[in-house]
Motif scaffolding. Sequence first.
Motif, short mmCIF file in Angstrom:
data_model
loop_
_atom_site.label_atom_id
_atom_site.label_comp_id
_atom_site.label_asym_id
_atom_site.label_seq_id
_atom_site.Cartn_x
_atom_site.Cartn_y
_atom_site.Cartn_z
N GLU A 14 0.84 -1.20 0.00
CA GLU A 14 0.00 0.00 0.00
C GLU A 14 0.87 1.25 0.00
OE1 GLU A 14 -3.27 2.09 2.99
OE2 GLU A 14 -2.26 0.26 3.60
N VAL A 15 0.49 2.22 -0.80
CA VAL A 15 1.11 3.54 -0.73
C VAL A 15 0.43 4.25 0.43
CG1 VAL A 15 1.44 5.75 -1.89
CG2 VAL A 15 1.67 3.62 -3.18
N THR A 16 1.22 4.63 1.44
CA THR A 16 0.64 5.22 2.65
C THR A 16 0.73 6.74 2.68
OG1 THR A 16 2.70 4.92 3.87
CG2 THR A 16 1.02 3.18 4.06
N ASN A 17 1.64 7.32 1.87
CA ASN A 17 1.78 8.77 1.87
C ASN A 17 2.43 9.22 0.58
OD1 ASN A 17 1.68 11.42 2.82
ND2 ASN A 17 3.65 11.27 3.86
N ILE A 18 1.94 10.32 0.06
CA ILE A 18 2.54 10.98 -1.10
C ILE A 18 2.82 12.41 -0.65
CG2 ILE A 18 2.22 11.72 -3.48
CD1 ILE A 18 0.13 9.45 -3.75
N GLY A 22 8.47 12.73 -1.88
CA GLY A 22 8.47 11.37 -2.38
C GLY A 22 7.26 10.59 -1.91
N ILE A 23 7.41 9.28 -1.99
CA ILE A 23 6.30 8.36 -1.73
C ILE A 23 6.71 7.35 -0.66
CG2 ILE A 23 4.92 6.51 -2.78
CD1 ILE A 23 5.48 7.99 -5.45
N GLU A 31 8.15 -0.04 6.04
CA GLU A 31 7.87 1.19 5.31
C GLU A 31 9.10 1.54 4.48
OE1 GLU A 31 4.78 4.65 6.60
OE2 GLU A 31 6.49 4.30 7.89
N LEU A 32 8.87 1.80 3.22
CA LEU A 32 9.94 2.12 2.28
C LEU A 32 9.67 3.50 1.70
CD1 LEU A 32 9.80 -1.29 0.39
CD2 LEU A 32 11.47 -0.64 2.13
N PHE A 33 10.71 4.35 1.68
CA PHE A 33 10.56 5.70 1.15
C PHE A 33 11.24 5.79 -0.21
CE2 PHE A 33 12.10 10.17 0.82
CZ PHE A 33 10.85 10.76 0.63
N MET A 34 10.53 6.41 -1.17
CA MET A 34 11.06 6.60 -2.52
C MET A 34 11.08 8.10 -2.82
SD MET A 34 9.20 3.47 -4.54
CE MET A 34 7.57 3.97 -4.05
N PRO A 35 12.23 8.75 -2.65
CA PRO A 35 12.31 10.18 -2.96
C PRO A 35 12.27 10.39 -4.48
CG PRO A 35 14.47 9.35 -2.36
CD PRO A 35 13.50 8.22 -2.16
N TYR A 36 11.66 11.49 -4.88
CA TYR A 36 11.52 11.76 -6.31
C TYR A 36 12.85 11.91 -7.03
CZ TYR A 36 6.61 12.70 -5.22
OH TYR A 36 5.32 12.61 -4.79
N LEU A 70 9.74 -2.19 -9.68
CA LEU A 70 10.84 -2.02 -8.72
C LEU A 70 10.85 -3.16 -7.72
CD1 LEU A 70 10.25 1.75 -7.86
CD2 LEU A 70 12.05 0.82 -9.34
N THR A 71 12.04 -3.45 -7.22
CA THR A 71 12.16 -4.43 -6.15
C THR A 71 12.46 -3.71 -4.84
OG1 THR A 71 14.53 -4.72 -6.45
CG2 THR A 71 13.08 -6.18 -7.73
N GLU A 72 12.27 -4.40 -3.75
CA GLU A 72 12.59 -3.83 -2.44
C GLU A 72 14.06 -3.45 -2.37
OE1 GLU A 72 12.44 -5.17 2.23
OE2 GLU A 72 11.03 -6.10 0.83
N GLU A 73 14.93 -4.25 -2.96
CA GLU A 73 16.36 -3.97 -2.98
C GLU A 73 16.67 -2.65 -3.69
OE1 GLU A 73 20.41 -4.80 -2.16
OE2 GLU A 73 18.59 -5.70 -1.37
N ILE A 74 16.01 -2.40 -4.81
CA ILE A 74 16.21 -1.14 -5.54
C ILE A 74 15.72 0.03 -4.70
CG2 ILE A 74 15.45 0.22 -7.54
CD1 ILE A 74 15.35 -2.49 -9.09
N ILE A 75 14.59 -0.14 -4.03
CA ILE A 75 14.04 0.95 -3.22
C ILE A 75 14.95 1.24 -2.03
CG2 ILE A 75 12.09 1.64 -1.76
CD1 ILE A 75 10.31 -0.08 -3.68
N LYS A 76 15.46 0.21 -1.39
CA LYS A 76 16.32 0.40 -0.23
C LYS A 76 17.70 0.96 -0.60
CE LYS A 76 14.55 -3.06 2.98
NZ LYS A 76 14.89 -4.32 3.67
N HIS A 77 18.21 0.58 -1.77
CA HIS A 77 19.56 0.95 -2.18
C HIS A 77 19.58 1.50 -3.61
CE1 HIS A 77 20.86 -1.22 1.39
NE2 HIS A 77 20.13 -2.24 0.99
#
Length: 88
Positions: A14-18, A22-23, A31-36, A70-77
């Motif tokens: 689930e996307v919890t915040n925009i 970022g997201i 919780e994973l953060f994806m900065p723009y 995207l994978t969790e690995e890409i999001i984390k690193h």
Amino acid sequence: MSSLAHGNNTLEVEVTNISTHGIWLLAHDKELFMPYDKFPWFKDQAVKSIINVEEQSPGHFYWPDLDVDLTEEIIKHPGRFPLNAKNT
């Protein structure tokens, strides 16, 4: 013999915040953060397209409206992985 109907996807994501930065994505109590600046595909997109995310397999996320995979690995690193698309 008849085929069984496909069930609902039991994987939860689930996307919890925009925000303006970022997201935030919640998957399996992480919780994973994806900065723009690292994930430009999400910037300036419609909310309905950003929240439409599927978990294809554990730790593998797909946004069908944006054709982003995207994978969790890409999001984390994100620094370990070069951008494969231009920010349009």
